[in-house]
Motif scaffolding. Sequence first.
Motif, PDB file in Angstrom:
ATOM      1  N   GLU A 206       1.520  43.611  92.001  1.00  0.00           N
ATOM      2  CA  GLU A 206       0.478  43.575  93.033  1.00  0.00           C
ATOM      3  C   GLU A 206      -0.892  43.956  92.482  1.00  0.00           C
ATOM      4  OE1 GLU A 206       1.172  47.780  92.522  1.00  0.00           O
ATOM      5  OE2 GLU A 206       2.499  46.046  92.547  1.00  0.00           O
ATOM      6  N   GLN A 207      -0.935  44.371  91.205  1.00  0.00           N
ATOM      7  CA  GLN A 207      -2.199  44.785  90.603  1.00  0.00           C
ATOM      8  C   GLN A 207      -3.037  43.592  90.125  1.00  0.00           C
ATOM      9  OE1 GLN A 207      -1.286  47.509  87.439  1.00  0.00           O
ATOM     10  NE2 GLN A 207      -0.095  48.871  88.748  1.00  0.00           N
ATOM     11  N   ALA A 208      -2.461  42.407  90.080  1.00  0.00           N
ATOM     12  CA  ALA A 208      -3.183  41.255  89.531  1.00  0.00           C
ATOM     13  C   ALA A 208      -4.556  41.042  90.173  1.00  0.00           C
ATOM     14  CB  ALA A 208      -2.323  39.993  89.648  1.00  0.00           C
ATOM     15  N   PRO A 209      -4.685  41.104  91.517  1.00  0.00           N
ATOM     16  CA  PRO A 209      -6.010  40.889  92.106  1.00  0.00           C
ATOM     17  C   PRO A 209      -7.039  41.952  91.723  1.00  0.00           C
ATOM     18  CG  PRO A 209      -4.289  40.560  93.741  1.00  0.00           C
ATOM     19  CD  PRO A 209      -3.633  41.177  92.550  1.00  0.00           C
ATOM     20  N   VAL A 210      -6.577  43.120  91.266  1.00  0.00           N
ATOM     21  CA  VAL A 210      -7.511  44.169  90.843  1.00  0.00           C
ATOM     22  C   VAL A 210      -8.395  43.667  89.701  1.00  0.00           C
ATOM     23  CG1 VAL A 210      -7.670  46.477  89.823  1.00  0.00           C
ATOM     24  CG2 VAL A 210      -6.002  46.027  91.621  1.00  0.00           C
ATOM     25  N   TYR A 211      -7.840  42.766  88.885  1.00  0.00           N
ATOM     26  CA  TYR A 211      -8.563  42.248  87.721  1.00  0.00           C
ATOM     27  C   TYR A 211      -9.257  40.914  88.011  1.00  0.00           C
ATOM     28  CZ  TYR A 211      -5.681  45.664  85.207  1.00  0.00           C
ATOM     29  OH  TYR A 211      -5.082  46.815  84.784  1.00  0.00           O
TER      30      TYR A 211
ATOM     31  N   ASN B 286      -5.789  51.985  84.278  1.00  0.00           N
ATOM     32  CA  ASN B 286      -6.793  50.931  84.451  1.00  0.00           C
ATOM     33  C   ASN B 286      -6.973  50.563  85.923  1.00  0.00           C
ATOM     34  OD1 ASN B 286      -7.352  50.690  81.720  1.00  0.00           O
ATOM     35  ND2 ASN B 286      -5.757  49.164  81.387  1.00  0.00           N
ATOM     36  N   VAL B 287      -5.875  50.535  86.662  1.00  0.00           N
ATOM     37  CA  VAL B 287      -5.956  50.183  88.074  1.00  0.00           C
ATOM     38  C   VAL B 287      -6.689  51.265  88.860  1.00  0.00           C
ATOM     39  CG1 VAL B 287      -4.582  49.828  90.164  1.00  0.00           C
ATOM     40  CG2 VAL B 287      -3.930  48.698  88.052  1.00  0.00           C
ATOM     41  N   VAL B 288      -6.360  52.536  88.596  1.00  0.00           N
ATOM     42  CA  VAL B 288      -7.039  53.635  89.285  1.00  0.00           C
ATOM     43  C   VAL B 288      -8.540  53.586  89.008  1.00  0.00           C
ATOM     44  CG1 VAL B 288      -7.322  56.137  89.385  1.00  0.00           C
ATOM     45  CG2 VAL B 288      -5.031  55.152  89.317  1.00  0.00           C
ATOM     46  N   ALA B 289      -8.908  53.343  87.747  1.00  0.00           N
ATOM     47  CA  ALA B 289     -10.324  53.287  87.382  1.00  0.00           C
ATOM     48  C   ALA B 289     -11.043  52.179  88.138  1.00  0.00           C
ATOM     49  CB  ALA B 289     -10.467  53.074  85.877  1.00  0.00           C
ATOM     50  N   ARG B 290     -10.381  51.042  88.340  1.00  0.00           N
ATOM     51  CA  ARG B 290     -11.015  49.922  89.040  1.00  0.00           C
ATOM     52  C   ARG B 290     -11.095  50.158  90.542  1.00  0.00           C
ATOM     53  NH1 ARG B 290      -9.885  48.907  84.328  1.00  0.00           N
ATOM     54  NH2 ARG B 290     -10.878  47.232  83.136  1.00  0.00           N
ATOM     55  N   TYR B 291     -10.103  50.837  91.100  1.00  0.00           N
ATOM     56  CA  TYR B 291     -10.222  51.209  92.504  1.00  0.00           C
ATOM     57  C   TYR B 291     -11.385  52.183  92.697  1.00  0.00           C
ATOM     58  CZ  TYR B 291      -6.262  48.973  94.824  1.00  0.00           C
ATOM     59  OH  TYR B 291      -5.421  48.041  95.389  1.00  0.00           O
ATOM     60  N   ALA B 292     -11.513  53.158  91.807  1.00  0.00           N
ATOM     61  CA  ALA B 292     -12.622  54.110  91.908  1.00  0.00           C
ATOM     62  C   ALA B 292     -13.957  53.389  91.773  1.00  0.00           C
ATOM     63  CB  ALA B 292     -12.485  55.194  90.837  1.00  0.00           C
ATOM     64  N   PHE B 293     -14.016  52.407  90.865  1.00  0.00           N
ATOM     65  CA  PHE B 293     -15.239  51.624  90.689  1.00  0.00           C
ATOM     66  C   PHE B 293     -15.595  50.887  91.982  1.00  0.00           C
ATOM     67  CE2 PHE B 293     -16.808  47.281  89.971  1.00  0.00           C
ATOM     68  CZ  PHE B 293     -18.044  47.553  89.403  1.00  0.00           C
TER      69      PHE B 293
ATOM     70  N   ALA C 124      -4.635  53.992  98.301  1.00  0.00           N
ATOM     71  CA  ALA C 124      -4.438  53.347  97.002  1.00  0.00           C
ATOM     72  C   ALA C 124      -4.833  54.277  95.863  1.00  0.00           C
ATOM     73  CB  ALA C 124      -5.255  52.054  96.931  1.00  0.00           C
ATOM     74  N   LEU C 125      -5.948  54.978  96.016  1.00  0.00           N
ATOM     75  CA  LEU C 125      -6.404  55.889  94.972  1.00  0.00           C
ATOM     76  C   LEU C 125      -5.382  57.003  94.747  1.00  0.00           C
ATOM     77  CD1 LEU C 125      -8.975  56.126  93.188  1.00  0.00           C
ATOM     78  CD2 LEU C 125      -9.798  57.845  94.816  1.00  0.00           C
ATOM     79  N   VAL C 126      -4.862  57.566  95.834  1.00  0.00           N
ATOM     80  CA  VAL C 126      -3.874  58.637  95.728  1.00  0.00           C
ATOM     81  C   VAL C 126      -2.554  58.104  95.170  1.00  0.00           C
ATOM     82  CG1 VAL C 126      -2.453  60.252  97.068  1.00  0.00           C
ATOM     83  CG2 VAL C 126      -4.899  60.027  97.560  1.00  0.00           C
TER      84      VAL C 126
ATOM     85  N   HIS D  13      -9.661  33.910  98.375  1.00  0.00           N
ATOM     86  CA  HIS D  13     -10.827  34.083  99.243  1.00  0.00           C
ATOM     87  C   HIS D  13     -11.569  35.395  98.973  1.00  0.00           C
ATOM     88  CE1 HIS D  13      -9.591  30.727 101.922  1.00  0.00           C
ATOM     89  NE2 HIS D  13      -8.376  31.110 101.574  1.00  0.00           N
ATOM     90  N   VAL D  14     -10.869  36.387  98.403  1.00  0.00           N
ATOM     91  CA  VAL D  14     -11.459  37.714  98.193  1.00  0.00           C
ATOM     92  C   VAL D  14     -11.259  38.117  96.740  1.00  0.00           C
ATOM     93  CG1 VAL D  14     -11.464  40.131  98.911  1.00  0.00           C
ATOM     94  CG2 VAL D  14     -10.891  38.333 100.569  1.00  0.00           C
ATOM     95  N   HIS D  15     -12.357  38.366  96.034  1.00  0.00           N
ATOM     96  CA  HIS D  15     -12.296  38.827  94.643  1.00  0.00           C
ATOM     97  C   HIS D  15     -12.942  40.196  94.570  1.00  0.00           C
ATOM     98  CE1 HIS D  15     -12.612  34.245  93.744  1.00  0.00           C
ATOM     99  NE2 HIS D  15     -11.389  34.591  94.089  1.00  0.00           N
ATOM    100  N   ASN D  16     -12.119  41.225  94.434  1.00  0.00           N
ATOM    101  CA  ASN D  16     -12.630  42.588  94.463  1.00  0.00           C
ATOM    102  C   ASN D  16     -11.688  43.477  93.665  1.00  0.00           C
ATOM    103  OD1 ASN D  16     -13.425  45.256  95.212  1.00  0.00           O
ATOM    104  ND2 ASN D  16     -14.275  44.489  97.124  1.00  0.00           N
ATOM    105  N   ALA D  17     -12.249  44.371  92.826  1.00  0.00           N
ATOM    106  CA  ALA D  17     -11.433  45.275  92.019  1.00  0.00           C
ATOM    107  C   ALA D  17     -10.617  46.236  92.883  1.00  0.00           C
ATOM    108  CB  ALA D  17     -12.317  46.060  91.054  1.00  0.00           C
ATOM    109  N   GLY D  18     -10.991  46.403  94.150  1.00  0.00           N
ATOM    110  CA  GLY D  18     -10.208  47.218  95.071  1.00  0.00           C
ATOM    111  C   GLY D  18      -9.314  46.343  95.926  1.00  0.00           C
ATOM    112  N   ALA D  19      -8.431  45.592  95.291  1.00  0.00           N
ATOM    113  CA  ALA D  19      -7.700  44.497  95.939  1.00  0.00           C
ATOM    114  C   ALA D  19      -7.087  44.874  97.279  1.00  0.00           C
ATOM    115  CB  ALA D  19      -6.623  43.991  94.996  1.00  0.00           C
ATOM    116  N   PHE D  20      -6.194  45.859  97.323  1.00  0.00           N
ATOM    117  CA  PHE D  20      -5.513  46.186  98.562  1.00  0.00           C
ATOM    118  C   PHE D  20      -6.493  46.513  99.673  1.00  0.00           C
ATOM    119  CE2 PHE D  20      -1.167  47.253  96.696  1.00  0.00           C
ATOM    120  CZ  PHE D  20      -0.532  46.272  97.426  1.00  0.00           C
TER     121      PHE D  20
END
Length: 510
Positions: free
Chosen positions: A230-235, A322-329, A114-116, A87-94
Motif C-alpha cells: 500500500e506504500q506505492a502511492p507514497v512514491y 522512507n514512508v514515514v519521512a514522506r508522510y511527515a513531508f 498513518a504517521l503513528v 487521480h491523486v498524486h501525493n506523498a501522504g497517500a492514505f
Amino acid sequence: MATESSSKSRPDISTFKGQDRALRAGRLGTGGLLLSVLAATAPLMVVAGVMPTTFAVMGIVGQPLLYVVLGLVLVLFSVGYAEMSRHVHNAGAFYAYISRGLGGTAGASAALVALVAYNALQVGIYGIFGFEVSGLFATYADLSVAWWIPALVAALVVGALGWLKIDVNARVLGVLLIVEVALVVIFDIAAVADPAAQGLSLHAFNPDTLNGAGVGTALCFCIAAFLGFEQAPVYAEETSRPHILVPRVMFLAVGGVAVFFALSSWALTVATGPSAVVAESQKQSAGLLFGLTESRLGGTFTDVLHVLFVTGMFAAMLSFHNVVARYAFAMGREGLLPAAFGRTNSASGAPGTGSLLQTAVSVVVVVVFAIADDKPTGDPTVPVLHLFTWFGNIGSLGVILLMAAASASVIAFFVRRGAVGAQAWRLVTSALAGIALLVIAVYTVKDFDVLVGAGPGSSLSWVLPGIIGLAVVVGLAQGLLLRARRPEAHARIGLGNEAFQLEKAAEEAS
C-alpha cells in the motif's frame, strides 16, 4: 530570464516557492518502486517469525489458505485504491485519498494515524533486529553485546540512508530483497523434495482447517505480512508515470506476496507434516525454519540464512523509514506539521526533516526499552515480545483502519464526481474490501491481548490499541481546529502539489 520563461511555459511546483517544496519526479521506475515497497514485507522475517508464531499461537494448520484469502481481499482493495492513484498524486497517500473522499477533517485524522502506525511498524523491528544481531555476535564472535547497541547503530545508519536520495535506497533494498527471496525459495524447493512422513500433502489448503474461533485473530497475524504494497502511492511524486506505475506495482506486489507466502507457509507444513506443524512451531518458535534448513541444506546455508534474516529486517526498517519521512513531508507541506517538515534536502531531494524525525523517534523508543530491560544480553522478552510485538500490532491495526477508510473514500470520491456508472465495479470491490477489513480490525481489537501475548485482564489489551484510537481523536480535533481557524489551510489538506499550483496560478493571474 531563461528560467523564468521556462517556468511560465511549464507550470511545475518545483519552480514555485523553491524546489524544496516538492519531491523530485522521474527518479523511480517499475523495478525500483516494486523493490522499495516489497522490502517492507521482510519475507524472511515473515517466514521465520510470523508464520511459526501464527501456527503456534492460533493452532490453525490452514495458514497457507489464509494468505490466499487475504490476497483476494487486498486485490479487491487495490482495485479502487489503484484507481484513486490515477487521480491523486501525493506523498501522504492514505490521508490524501481519505481527505479527497471523506473531507479534510477525516484526512487530518488519517494523517496522524498513518504517521503513528508506520512509525510503530518501523520502530518495532529494532527489537527483533537487535536481539538477532546480539545472538550472531554471541554465536560467531563469542561476544556479549546488548541488543540495544546494534539497534541504535541500525537506527543511525537507516537515518543516514534516509537522508540520501531514494534511488540509492532502492538499490540497497533491492539487492537485499532478491537474495532473501532466493534463499526462501531454495528452502521451499528443499521441503518439497524432502517432505515429512505425510508427503506432499495439500491438507493446509483445505477450508476445514480454518474451523475455530482463532481464524479472525490469525488473519490479524497474517495481514501484517502484506504491509508494504500500500506504500506505492507514497512514491507517486517521484515516478515519471504515476498513473501507470503505481497501479502496476500494487497489483504485482499483492499478487506476488500472496503466492510467495502461501507457498512458503505450505512448505513449512510439508517439511514438518500438517499434523505436526503446530506442535513443532510451539516447540521451536522462530527457530523452526532454521532447524528445517539445518537438516536439509546444512549448517552453512543456515548460517547465511541467519545473516539474511538480519539484512531483511534492515531492508524493512529502511523502507518504513522512507514512508514515514514522506508522510511527515506531506503533512508539513499542508500545515498538519510545522512547515520545516514540508521541505526537502536541497542536495538529494529527500524529505530530510521527516527522516530526522523518524530517526529521533526510533532512538528514543529503543533507549526507553533498553532502560526497562534488566537483562539486555540474555532475555529476549523486552526486545522481541515487547518492542517488536507491541509496536508491530499497533502499526498493523492502524494500517488496517486506514485501508478500510480508504475503501470508503474511494466510493465517496467517485460518487461526488458523478462517476458511479463508469466506476461501478470498482465501487463494489471497494465496498467488499472495506467490510472485510473492518471485520479484521474488530477481531484485532477484540483479541489484542492474544496478539501481544498479554493476559485476558491485562491493561495492554486496551492501552496499546488505544494509541491508535488516540491518534484518530487528536487528528479529528486538529482537523476541526484547522477548519475553524485556517479554512484555507483546511481546504488544502490532501491536495499536495496541486494546492501550490493553484496558488501559483492565482498569483500569476493577479
